[in-house]
Write a protein that holds these residues in place. Structure first.
Motif, mmCIF file in Angstrom:
data_model
loop_
_atom_site.group_PDB
_atom_site.id
_atom_site.type_symbol
_atom_site.label_atom_id
_atom_site.label_comp_id
_atom_site.label_asym_id
_atom_site.label_seq_id
_atom_site.Cartn_x
_atom_site.Cartn_y
_atom_site.Cartn_z
ATOM 1 N N ARG A 24 -44.944 -29.657 21.667
ATOM 2 C CA ARG A 24 -45.535 -29.652 20.377
ATOM 3 C C ARG A 24 -44.430 -29.275 19.501
ATOM 4 N N PRO A 25 -44.985 -29.684 18.141
ATOM 5 C CA PRO A 25 -43.345 -29.205 17.071
ATOM 6 C C PRO A 25 -43.579 -28.658 16.974
ATOM 7 N N ALA A 26 -42.649 -27.084 16.069
ATOM 8 C CA ALA A 26 -42.801 -25.912 15.843
ATOM 9 C C ALA A 26 -43.892 -26.106 14.423
ATOM 10 N N PRO A 27 -44.523 -24.411 14.602
ATOM 11 C CA PRO A 27 -45.924 -24.872 13.443
ATOM 12 C C PRO A 27 -45.449 -24.767 12.105
ATOM 13 N N HIS A 28 -46.629 -25.646 11.379
ATOM 14 C CA HIS A 28 -45.628 -25.722 9.692
ATOM 15 C C HIS A 28 -44.720 -24.266 9.033
ATOM 16 N N PRO A 29 -44.135 -24.834 8.119
ATOM 17 C CA PRO A 29 -43.099 -23.275 7.666
ATOM 18 C C PRO A 29 -44.872 -22.888 6.727
ATOM 19 N N ALA A 30 -45.369 -23.443 6.447
ATOM 20 C CA ALA A 30 -46.718 -22.069 5.663
ATOM 21 C C ALA A 30 -47.158 -21.434 6.799
ATOM 22 N N VAL A 31 -47.633 -21.687 7.756
ATOM 23 C CA VAL A 31 -47.734 -21.079 9.263
ATOM 24 C C VAL A 31 -47.115 -20.287 9.577
ATOM 25 N N GLN A 32 -46.223 -19.965 9.647
ATOM 26 C CA GLN A 32 -44.488 -19.694 9.894
ATOM 27 C C GLN A 32 -44.875 -18.332 8.710
ATOM 28 N N HIS A 33 -44.660 -18.747 7.501
ATOM 29 C CA HIS A 33 -45.221 -17.372 6.662
ATOM 30 C C HIS A 33 -46.003 -17.187 6.870
ATOM 31 N N ALA A 34 -46.937 -17.505 6.934
ATOM 32 C CA ALA A 34 -47.835 -16.514 7.517
ATOM 33 C C ALA A 34 -48.014 -15.614 8.571
ATOM 34 N N MET A 35 -47.672 -16.784 9.442
ATOM 35 C CA MET A 35 -47.493 -15.218 10.552
ATOM 36 C C MET A 35 -47.001 -13.943 10.815
ATOM 37 N N ARG A 36 -45.327 -14.015 9.414
ATOM 38 C CA ARG A 36 -44.697 -12.970 9.740
ATOM 39 C C ARG A 36 -45.550 -12.185 8.318
ATOM 40 N N LEU A 37 -46.836 -12.218 7.471
ATOM 41 C CA LEU A 37 -46.827 -12.019 6.733
ATOM 42 C C LEU A 37 -47.577 -10.745 7.015
ATOM 43 N N LEU A 38 -48.454 -11.372 8.001
ATOM 44 C CA LEU A 38 -49.767 -10.637 8.685
ATOM 45 C C LEU A 38 -48.938 -9.721 9.345
ATOM 46 N N GLU A 39 -47.736 -10.336 10.587
ATOM 47 C CA GLU A 39 -47.038 -8.914 11.455
ATOM 48 C C GLU A 39 -46.266 -7.757 10.957
ATOM 49 N N SER A 40 -45.890 -8.089 9.262
ATOM 50 C CA SER A 40 -45.058 -7.704 8.900
ATOM 51 C C SER A 40 -46.189 -5.785 8.274
ATOM 52 N N ASP A 41 -47.542 -6.684 7.829
ATOM 53 C CA ASP A 41 -48.722 -5.877 7.511
ATOM 54 C C ASP A 41 -49.787 -5.228 8.346
ATOM 55 N N LEU A 42 -49.809 -4.940 9.408
ATOM 56 C CA LEU A 42 -51.067 -5.086 10.146
ATOM 57 C C LEU A 42 -51.892 -4.275 9.738
ATOM 58 N N ALA A 43 -51.601 -2.905 8.966
ATOM 59 C CA ALA A 43 -52.710 -2.625 8.941
ATOM 60 C C ALA A 43 -53.452 -2.198 6.600
ATOM 61 N N ALA A 44 -52.531 -3.599 6.466
ATOM 62 C CA ALA A 44 -53.294 -3.699 5.324
ATOM 63 C C ALA A 44 -54.853 -4.983 5.238
ATOM 64 N N PRO A 45 -55.705 -4.703 4.732
ATOM 65 C CA PRO A 45 -57.086 -5.307 4.549
ATOM 66 C C PRO A 45 -57.358 -7.175 4.515
ATOM 67 N N TRP A 46 -56.630 -7.861 5.267
ATOM 68 C CA TRP A 46 -56.254 -9.080 5.183
ATOM 69 C C TRP A 46 -57.539 -10.095 4.944
ATOM 70 N N THR A 47 -57.624 -10.853 4.689
ATOM 71 C CA THR A 47 -58.618 -11.761 4.162
ATOM 72 C C THR A 47 -58.420 -13.227 4.717
ATOM 73 N N LEU A 48 -58.810 -14.244 4.997
ATOM 74 C CA LEU A 48 -58.496 -15.354 4.512
ATOM 75 C C LEU A 48 -57.882 -15.569 3.096
#
Length: 215
Positions: free
Chosen positions: A106-130
């Motif tokens: 499978r191709p690498a994740p879409h750049p926006a998906v990669q960006h979103a993954m890094r954002l989530l990983e960098s601040d797990l304690a944040a009360p993230w919503t979709l």
């Protein structure tokens, strides 16, 4: 201590299996990860360091690292290892029920998906919503869900819960922190909710996971 995330190792999180050949030309700093690692020494010598102590390695030595356990290598002398990485849920996945019919890469994740993954990983304690995540990467929530499904095989919030569980697993092994504190550090502020989420990923409660995998 660095905690290696599954997204850094597995090309497709739907089938968390990977491998690589590594030439250790210098010491490898201690680190942890929430997946199994099987290392086979094929050449050279070195010393494996973990909570269990130091072990001298030579050709044909085998090291098995459990999820959450920290380890590293020192005094490497031309050492070459072949590593196999297995997600904690890989044995269920290998039953075939969840393996896609196609076998192509499978191709690498879409750049926006990669960006979103890094954002989530960098601040797990944040009360993230979709909605917040979509705004951060300039995508509509529905479209972001579709991109995640195609690239990662799960929704953004499911990915967040997985990474939170992996980070919690590392803290359970590496620290003496109370389970409630660990839950809060990864964004699960309700202890009962934290236990349910953790169990859904690893099949064990946090307390049983700690007693089972901590040396």
């Amino acid at each position: 201590m660095h905690n290696v995330l599954s997204s850094e190792v597995f090309p497709d999180l739907r089938l968390p299996v990977a491998g690589e050949r590594i030439e250790l030309v210098a010491d490898v700093a201690v680190h942890s990860h929430a997946f199994f690692e099987i290392a086979v020494v094929v050449a050279g010598r070195g010393t494996h360091v973990s909570a269990g102590g130091e072990v001298q390695l030579a050709p044909d030595s085998v090291v098995v690292i459990r999820p959450g356990e920290w380890h590293g290598y020192v005094d490497c002398q031309g050492m070459v290892v072949r590593n196999a990485y297995l997600g904690p849920d890989v044995f269920g996945l290998l039953s075939g029920a969840l393996i896609p019919a196609d076998t192509g890469m499978r191709p690498a994740p879409h750049p926006a998906v990669q960006h979103a993954m890094r954002l989530l990983e960098s601040d797990l304690a944040a009360p993230w919503t979709l909605e917040q995540l979509g705004a951060a990467v300039n995508l509509a929530p529905g479209y972001l869900i579709r991109l995640f499904g195609t690239s990662v095989g799960m929704s953004p919030m499911a990915y967040l819960n997985r990474v939170r569980a992996e980070r919690a697993a590392g803290l359970l092994i590496e620290t003496e922190l109370p389970i409630s504190t660990i839950g809060a550090l990864v964004g699960w502020h309700d202890p009962s909710h934290a236990t349910r989420r953790f169990r859904s990923t690893f099949g064990l409660s946090p307390s049983r996971y700690r007693s089972a995998f901590r040396p």
